[in-house]
Scaffold this motif. Structure first.
Motif, PDB file in Angstrom:
ATOM      1  N   GLU A 167       0.828  -1.199   0.000  1.00  0.00           N
ATOM      2  CA  GLU A 167       0.000   0.000   0.000  1.00  0.00           C
ATOM      3  C   GLU A 167       0.867   1.254   0.000  1.00  0.00           C
ATOM      4  O   GLU A 167       1.990   1.253   0.510  1.00  0.00           O
ATOM      5  CB  GLU A 167      -0.914   0.043   1.239  1.00  0.00           C
ATOM      6  CG  GLU A 167      -1.838  -1.134   1.388  1.00  0.00           C
ATOM      7  CD  GLU A 167      -1.295  -2.192   2.314  1.00  0.00           C
ATOM      8  OE1 GLU A 167      -2.096  -2.936   2.912  1.00  0.00           O
ATOM      9  OE2 GLU A 167      -0.049  -2.264   2.466  1.00  0.00           O
ATOM     10  N   CYS A 182      -2.658   0.232  -3.959  1.00  0.00           N
ATOM     11  CA  CYS A 182      -2.183  -1.069  -3.502  1.00  0.00           C
ATOM     12  C   CYS A 182      -1.681  -1.820  -4.726  1.00  0.00           C
ATOM     13  O   CYS A 182      -2.472  -2.177  -5.602  1.00  0.00           O
ATOM     14  CB  CYS A 182      -3.286  -1.835  -2.801  1.00  0.00           C
ATOM     15  SG  CYS A 182      -2.859  -3.536  -2.368  1.00  0.00           S
ATOM     16  N   CYS A 221      -4.922  -3.187   2.326  1.00  0.00           N
ATOM     17  CA  CYS A 221      -5.589  -3.835   1.199  1.00  0.00           C
ATOM     18  C   CYS A 221      -5.418  -5.338   1.343  1.00  0.00           C
ATOM     19  O   CYS A 221      -4.490  -5.824   2.007  1.00  0.00           O
ATOM     20  CB  CYS A 221      -5.069  -3.339  -0.139  1.00  0.00           C
ATOM     21  SG  CYS A 221      -3.440  -3.903  -0.602  1.00  0.00           S
TER      22      CYS A 221
END
Length: 126
Positions: A6, A22, A96
């Protein structure tokens, strides 16, 4: 194995915007459902948004609806979270995650995701 990295977090004033990215390491990225979660200090990891492999379906937490937008670029193996009208309560580490998904997949359940990034800090000042 899928590695997720990320970026894009930072400090922003209330009402401001940030775009999180991400990046995934694997070419099979375009077969995964991708999600964003966040975790504030002392709290559980909460669902923010998710998007299917094709981008055709998205889901949002009530707190994110109307302010956040999830998108993906499969050619770049990257998923994004555009966050507008940020509030101090949006302050958290944002993660993420990638899931193989499938029938009955519940995008808001963290344990159903197979891979996670290290997170990026988002701080919204009042």
């Amino acid at each position: 194995q899928v590695q997720l990295v990320e970026s894009g977090g930072g400090l922003v004033q209330a009402g401001g915007s940030l775009r999180l990215s991400c990046a995934a390491s694997r070419r099979a990225f375009n077969t995964y459902t991708m999600g964003w979660f966040r975790q504030a200090p002392g709290k559980e990891r909460d669902f923010v948004a998710a998007i299917t492999w094709s981008g055709g379906t998205t889901w949002y937490a009530d707190s994110a609806k109307g302010r956040f937008t999830i998108s993906r670029d499969n050619a770049k193996s990257t998923v994004y979270l555009q966050m507008n009208s940020l509030k101090p309560e949006d302050t958290a580490v944002y993660y993420c995650a990638a899931a193989r998904g499938g029938y009955g997949f519940l995008p808001g359940v963290p344990t159903l995701y197979d891979y996670w990034g290290q997170g990026t800090q988002v701080t919204v000042s009042s």
